[in-house]
Design an enzyme around this catalytic site. Structure first.
Site, short mmCIF file in Angstrom:
data_model
loop_
_atom_site.label_atom_id
_atom_site.label_comp_id
_atom_site.label_asym_id
_atom_site.label_seq_id
_atom_site.Cartn_x
_atom_site.Cartn_y
_atom_site.Cartn_z
N GLU A 80 0.81 -1.22 0.00
CA GLU A 80 0.00 0.00 0.00
C GLU A 80 0.85 1.27 0.00
O GLU A 80 0.50 2.25 -0.64
CB GLU A 80 -0.95 0.01 1.21
CG GLU A 80 -2.00 -1.09 1.17
CD GLU A 80 -2.80 -1.12 -0.14
OE1 GLU A 80 -3.11 -0.05 -0.67
OE2 GLU A 80 -3.10 -2.22 -0.63
N HIS A 83 1.88 1.97 -3.38
CA HIS A 83 0.81 2.61 -4.14
C HIS A 83 0.81 4.11 -3.92
O HIS A 83 0.65 4.88 -4.86
CB HIS A 83 -0.56 2.08 -3.71
CG HIS A 83 -1.01 0.89 -4.48
ND1 HIS A 83 -1.15 0.90 -5.84
CD2 HIS A 83 -1.34 -0.36 -4.10
CE1 HIS A 83 -1.56 -0.29 -6.25
NE2 HIS A 83 -1.68 -1.09 -5.21
#
Ligand SMILES: [Zn+2]
Length: 113
Positions: A80, A83
């Protein structure tokens, strides 16, 4: 911002951790595990990650805190955080695997067109 649900802890006390501006401040060891991503459906690959990490972030109130993670949690956090930095897990692959992936992706796109 990352929101982590506690998938293992079923029941009324499932915690949800919110991390704002998360940053990996320390990492240890390596694990290689299968990873997939909703941004790249139907494609999973072995990705090398740190086995244990410490992440510094802010909560909704803007208060800084640190969270230590290993296993699946460490993997999810690194994915994450990537990202947030505009990095997909495929960017972590070797050049050969990346080109295989690109071919698969092209084929998948051609089939849905
Ligand atoms: Zn993803």
């Amino acid at each position: 911002m990352i929101e982590l649900g506690d998938h293992e802890g079923a029941g009324p006390h499932r915690s949800l951790v919110v991390l704002i501006n998360p940053e990996i401040v320390s990492q240890e060891g390596t694990i290689v595990a299968e990873e997939g991503c909703l941004s790249v459906p139907e494609f999973t690959e072995q990705v090398k990650r740190a086995a244990r990490i410490t992440v510094r972030a802010k909560d909704r109130a803007g208060k800084a805190f640190e969270i230590a993670a290993d296993g699946l949690m460490a993997k999810a956090l690194q994915h994450e955080i990537d990202h947030l930095n505009g990095v997909l897990f495929i960017d972590r692959l070797s050049p050969i695997k990346k080109s295989i992936f690109r071919r698969k992706l092209k084929k998948a796109l051609a089939e849905t067109a």
